[in-house]
Enzyme design. Structure first.
Site, PDB file in Angstrom:
ATOM      1  N   HIS A 114      -0.476   7.260 -11.879  1.00 57.76           N
ATOM      2  CA  HIS A 114      -0.164   8.528 -11.229  1.00 57.76           C
ATOM      3  C   HIS A 114       1.149   9.078 -11.773  1.00 57.76           C
ATOM      4  CE1 HIS A 114      -3.386   7.913  -8.268  1.00 57.76           C
ATOM      5  NE2 HIS A 114      -3.033   6.638  -8.322  1.00 57.76           N
TER       6      HIS A 114
ATOM      7  N   PHE B 173       2.679   2.372   2.576  1.00 57.99           N
ATOM      8  CA  PHE B 173       2.746   2.528   1.119  1.00 57.99           C
ATOM      9  C   PHE B 173       3.005   3.982   0.741  1.00 57.99           C
ATOM     10  CE2 PHE B 173       0.321   3.699  -2.712  1.00 57.99           C
ATOM     11  CZ  PHE B 173       1.097   3.048  -3.652  1.00 57.99           C
TER      12      PHE B 173
ATOM     13  N   LYS C  99       6.528   5.024   0.873  1.00 60.11           N
ATOM     14  CA  LYS C  99       7.390   4.527  -0.201  1.00 60.11           C
ATOM     15  C   LYS C  99       7.603   5.569  -1.298  1.00 60.11           C
ATOM     16  CE  LYS C  99       8.278   0.277   1.159  1.00 60.11           C
ATOM     17  NZ  LYS C  99       9.660  -0.238   1.347  1.00 60.11           N
ATOM     18  N   TYR C 100       6.810   6.621  -1.316  1.00 58.49           N
ATOM     19  CA  TYR C 100       7.008   7.684  -2.294  1.00 58.49           C
ATOM     20  C   TYR C 100       8.249   8.522  -1.985  1.00 58.49           C
ATOM     21  CZ  TYR C 100       2.654   7.262  -4.945  1.00 58.49           C
ATOM     22  OH  TYR C 100       1.659   6.833  -5.779  1.00 58.49           O
TER      23      TYR C 100
ATOM     24  N   GLU D 120     -11.900   0.025  -3.880  1.00 57.00           N
ATOM     25  CA  GLU D 120     -10.666  -0.685  -3.534  1.00 57.00           C
ATOM     26  C   GLU D 120     -10.764  -1.255  -2.124  1.00 57.00           C
ATOM     27  OE1 GLU D 120      -5.830   0.065  -3.813  1.00 57.00           O
ATOM     28  OE2 GLU D 120      -7.163   1.773  -3.495  1.00 57.00           O
TER      29      GLU D 120
ATOM     30  N   HIS E  76     -10.284   0.503  -9.770  1.00 55.44           N
ATOM     31  CA  HIS E  76     -10.227  -0.640  -8.850  1.00 55.44           C
ATOM     32  C   HIS E  76     -11.517  -1.468  -8.881  1.00 55.44           C
ATOM     33  CE1 HIS E  76      -6.313   0.385  -7.407  1.00 55.44           C
ATOM     34  NE2 HIS E  76      -6.706   1.569  -6.969  1.00 55.44           N
TER      35      HIS E  76
ATOM     36  N   ASP F 129      -1.320   1.759 -12.173  1.00 53.40           N
ATOM     37  CA  ASP F 129      -1.440   2.492 -10.909  1.00 53.40           C
ATOM     38  C   ASP F 129      -0.132   3.210 -10.565  1.00 53.40           C
ATOM     39  OD1 ASP F 129      -2.305   3.572  -8.575  1.00 53.40           O
ATOM     40  OD2 ASP F 129      -2.914   1.701  -7.626  1.00 53.40           O
TER      41      ASP F 129
ATOM     42  N   LEU G  47       6.369   2.919 -10.234  1.00 48.87           N
ATOM     43  CA  LEU G  47       7.513   3.123  -9.354  1.00 48.87           C
ATOM     44  C   LEU G  47       7.499   2.142  -8.190  1.00 48.87           C
ATOM     45  CD1 LEU G  47       9.976   4.883  -8.668  1.00 48.87           C
ATOM     46  CD2 LEU G  47       8.435   6.415  -7.430  1.00 48.87           C
TER      47      LEU G  47
END
Length: 891
Positions: free
Chosen positions: A405, A475, A478-479, A675, A694, A774, A777
């Site tokens: 991404h 998750f 976390k961006y 996934e 995935h 994936d 970061l």
């Protein structure tokens, strides 16, 4: 009634023996015992071998050392080499026909629950003599090399026979001819060979199975399973051909022998753009000018004069702008909704068929065992073939990160340094507007009581940890750097107050790192949300304005499945509005490029679409003919995964046919799939997608055995007991060679522990898998996250150099880079089947490995297609017998 054939006609021999149950023969060399238990509730038998015994089939396993060229594998009892006469299409009816809808609906309703995942059975032995044997061989090679030296007067010293025979033993030369060849090589002056000439390795140890029953299941089960598998492959072939996506050529060739119509194999091959010779450099010529410079509207393709509008969720194109009716509609094909639902029900029923599951499970286990045998017999030869290649190794072969991404393509340290530089270089720049008040970059950080000195990787807190496991919401949080969404908007968004300036700069720094490495390439994903019609224009203007381009990068556009969020916020009134915002600008720029000039340039470097979101979210709706059409979907619940995928596929198909008419590039569908979530995600992916990301649930799925009975009034009752395997889909993904971009480090933080990841199992069985990052970061620490992914996989799973080079080659094959670039990276004949399509000088993958993969796949396809053909042959034979009996009775 007589069953004799007409005089002079020899009865063809069927390659299979019809038996209602398995028969086993015990030889004098080995005896085996079998515990046989019958499940009275189902129609399959469960075989349980004793713990200290082995199952002894009437099969002979031989290891043969075959010389010469590549041979297509055929059954030892194959039919005569004449075409089988056909009376119309092949009969693929099975015992499940007529019950697809009931089974599929029950399956949809019961497939939402998650289950604890089991570990993959693929493990490497801890203690292996290979390392000791390799060390001894290397010592002997060094000793031999010291005995063959050239002095200053060009006097030659020849190897004695004793050293040649030692070399024969350790280099695994198996005949006197090979020994003589080594002697000739040692006696030849080196000036006759200025460069080492690579001889294709066509000789290696092959494992073959002989005997009439090669699959270990009764003929009736084999026939039912073969029909189901062939039917599923025909369904995928239909959808790939309709949407102009690629389909495996080897599989298409075998299906062509069974179909009632010839398959156009050329439609899966792009037209070569330029000639690339075998001796050409591995680096494609660099672009002389930047593709986004010198934009001249006058040079754009002309307007076609067409118009378009969306009807029932699919865009229709008309030849007149004023008159849009059936008479002026352009014939651009797409799959009918009713046909898609019917095919979906067929697929859902096939994957839970008992005999089919047993057959596919046995074949997958056989493929794993056969690969282990291949490694034991040929690992040293594969390593020797790699060592013969000058200059090439794993570091300087092409690798493509097929799933990454853009918003997280940098590592934490890179982002941290960039933020600090921005704070020092642009402190007074206005970057945000809060409630009508403009804020500079310095004011944004002052509102958080932070300075550039205070920032650290720990302060950013963007790395996934143990708290994100099975928590997709955490998750996603976390961006946000430092947990602040405003910083995410400023630094890693394309649409903000500074028009994506910072994001464009950091992406260009990542591109510079890729160009410096030369051999690493990525396919970055950018988001289109479908909230407004101008999203495409803003994205294209961002790329063109900031010149965000590299020869090492291609784009995919991901569409988050967030309609329920936008509908709740009153940003969208119905699902069709979201589809219109996504696809109508693409049709408009295809019809008249001058209306969106930047978008026309940007789309030349876009290769496909992705569908993203948390797959584990529960789905409250089953996609069937009773589902609301997109214009009528005004519910607060999100549409199911298969609903999203069908309408993305249908519109992409129409768009591809329109763009093909204009000689523009077309797109493929490569969604996140498997996934987590229910099994129909993988079924939709199999039918509609060229590749997926995935694919974890191919290793297992909480799927049920279905037993069908009829009650007193004739209604069908479905009883379910859950099992842990999904062998049918995994076998279908193997036969169709569907690309699977796997990200073990990402899965390790979200859904599946690293040591339980099925990638080594998929690789051993021959599935088309590749490694990807994936989100560097969140999951990686180094400047080269893709190399980090490869290195960890090699250490944990003990992958060989050949394994890693095969994964890298797979990543290039499944990527969206052009045919021209792939010819430079893999060789001018890369799209041919088998080892003829491999150039070890570019891929560093030994011909032995490529030949093994190709021959094994041909063996599997041959087994299935011969079973279907054998029933057709018996049908023809019975018809001939009936005709002959009728003639005799009349006489």
């Amino acid at each position: 009634m007589s069953s004799k054939l007409p005089p002079g006609k020899q009865k063809p021999t069927s390659p299979f023996r019809k038996r209602g149950s398995l028969q086993y023969t015990a030889s004098t060399d080995c005896m085996s015992w079998l515990d046989l238990t019958s499940n009275t509730t189902g129609n399959t038998l469960a075989f349980q071998p004793c713990a200290s015994s082995y199952l002894c089939y009437d099969l002979l396993v031989t290891v043969s050392n075959l010389r010469g060229g590549r041979h297509l594998l055929t059954s030892q009892y194959s039919l005569p080499g004449i075409p089988v006469s056909k009376h119309g299409p092949i009969d693929l009816r099975t015992s499940m026909d007529g019950k697809y809808k009931e089974i599929a609906e029950e399956l949809f309703s019961r497939s939402l629950a998650e289950s604890e995942m089991r570990s993959a059975p693929y493990e490497f032995p801890e203690d292996s003599p290979i390392e000791q044997l390799e060390e001894r061989r290397q010592r002997l090679e060094r000793q031999i090399s010291q005995d063959v030296k050239e002095d200053n007067q060009h006097v030659w010293v020849f190897e004695p026979d004793i050293l040649l025979r030692a070399k024969q033993e350790f280099m695994k030369t198996d005949s006197a001819t090979d020994l003589e060849y080594l002697k000739e090589q040692s006696q030849a002056p080196t000036d006759m060979y200025p460069e080492r000439e690579l001889i294709p390795e066509r000789e290696y140890q092959r494992v073959t199975i002989s005997g009439e029953e090669k699959c270990g299941v009764p003929f009736t089960d084999l026939l039912d399973a073969a029909k189901c598998v062939v039917k599923a492959l025909f369904i995928r072939e239909k959808y790939m051909a309709l949407s102009l996506q690629s389909f495996c050529r080897t599989t298409a060739r075998y299906l062509q022998e069974l179909g009632d119509r010839p398959l156009d194999l050329n439609m899966y091959e792009e037209i070569p753009e330029t000639g690339v010779t075998a001796d050409a450099t591995v680096h494609p010529p660099a672009s002389e000018t930047h593709p986004y410079e010198g934009l001249d509207p006058a040079s754009l393709p002309p307007d076609m004069g067409y118009s378009c509008k969306m009807i029932d969720g699919v865009v229709h194109v008309y030849t007149h702008k004023s008159n849009m009716d059936k008479a002026t509609e352009l014939d651009l094909p797409y799959p009918d909704l009713q046909d898609y639902i019917a095919d979906m029900n067929v697929m859902m029923a096939l994957i839970i068929n008992g005999p089919v599951k047993s057959f596919c499970y046995r074949r997958l286990q056989y493929l794993s065992s056969k690969f282990q045998m291949h490694i034991l017999l040929n690992e040293m030869k594969e390593l020797a073939a790699q060592k013969k290649v000058p200059h090439r190794d794993f570091y300087n072969i092409r690798k493509v990160d097929t799933h990454i991404h853009a918003s997280s393509c940098m590592n934490q340290k890179h982002l941290l340094r960039f933020i600090k530089r921005a704070m020092k270089k642009y402190p007074k720049e206005i970057v945000h507007v809060e409630k009508g008040r403009e804020q500079t970059l310095m004011e944004v950080f002052e509102s958080m009581n932070l300075t550039a000195f205070d920032l650290s990787v720990d302060t950013l807190d963007m790395h996934a940890d143990r708290n994100t496991f099975h928590r997709f919401d955490k998750f996603n949080a976390k961006y946000n750097p430092i947990g602040e969404s405003i910083l995410r908007e400023i630094f890693i968004k394309t649409d903000n107050h500074v028009e994506g300036k910072y994001f464009g700069h950091i992406i260009k720094e990542v591109m510079a790192d890729l160009e410096e490495s030369k051999y690493q390439n990525v396919e970055l994903r950018l988001s289109i949300y479908g909230r407004s019609r101008d999203e495409w224009d803003k994205l294209a203007q961002w790329a063109v304005k900031h010149k965000v381009y590299s020869d090492n990068v291609r784009w995919l556009v991901q569409v988050p499945r967030l309609f329920d969020v936008y509908h709740t916020k009153k940003q969208l009134s119905n699902f069709q509005e979201m589809l219109e915002n996504i696809f109508l600008p693409l049709f408009e720029v295809t019809i008249e490029p001058s209306t969106h000039p930047e978008l026309h340039l940007f789309l030349q470097h876009v290769v496909g679409f992705d569908s993203v979101d948390d797959e584990s979210k529960p789905e409250q709706h089953i996609f069937n003919l009773d589902s609301p059409l997109p214009a009528n979907w005004i519910e607060e619940d999100n549409p199911p995964y298969s609903y999203y995928l069908y309408y993305m596929y249908a519109n992409m198909t129409v768009l591809n046919h329109l763009r093909r008419r204009r000689n523009f590039n077309t797109f493929v569908l490569r969604p996140h799939c498997g996934e987590a979530g229910p099994i129909h995600h993988l079924v939709s992916g199999f039918m509609l997608s060229e590749n997926i990301c995935h694919g974890l649930l191919l290793r297992k799925a909480r799927q049920g055995h279905f037993y069908l009975t009829a009650d007193s009034v004739g209604d069908i009752c479905v009883y379910t007991c859950f099992s842990w395997q999904a062998p049918v889909l995994q076998y279908l993904y193997y036969l169709a060679q569907i690309g699977i971009a796997m990200s073990p480090l990402s899965n390790n933080s979200l859904f599946l522990s690293y040591h339980r990841n099925p990638l080594p199992e998929y690789l051993s069985r021959g599935l088309m898998v590749s490694l990807s990052t994936d989100d560097p970061l969140q999951f990686h620490f180094t400047k080269e996250p893709l190399m980090e992914e490869y290195s960890i996989a090699a250490q944990v799973w003990k992958l060989s150099s050949c394994d890693m080079c095969e994964l890298a080659r797979n990543s290039v094959l499944m990527s969206g880079f052009s045919h021209k670039m792939k010819r430079y990276w893999l060789g001018p004949s890369y799209n041919k089947e088998g080892q003829e399509g491999n150039d070890i000088r570019r891929t560093n993958v030994p011909d032995i490995r490529v030949a093994y993969r190709f021959e094994t796949m041909c063996e599997e396809l041959n087994l299935i297609t011969q079973a279907v053909r054998s029933e057709e042959l018996e049908t023809i034979e019975e018809e001939g017998s009936l005709c002959m009996s009728a003639v005799q009775s009349e006489q």
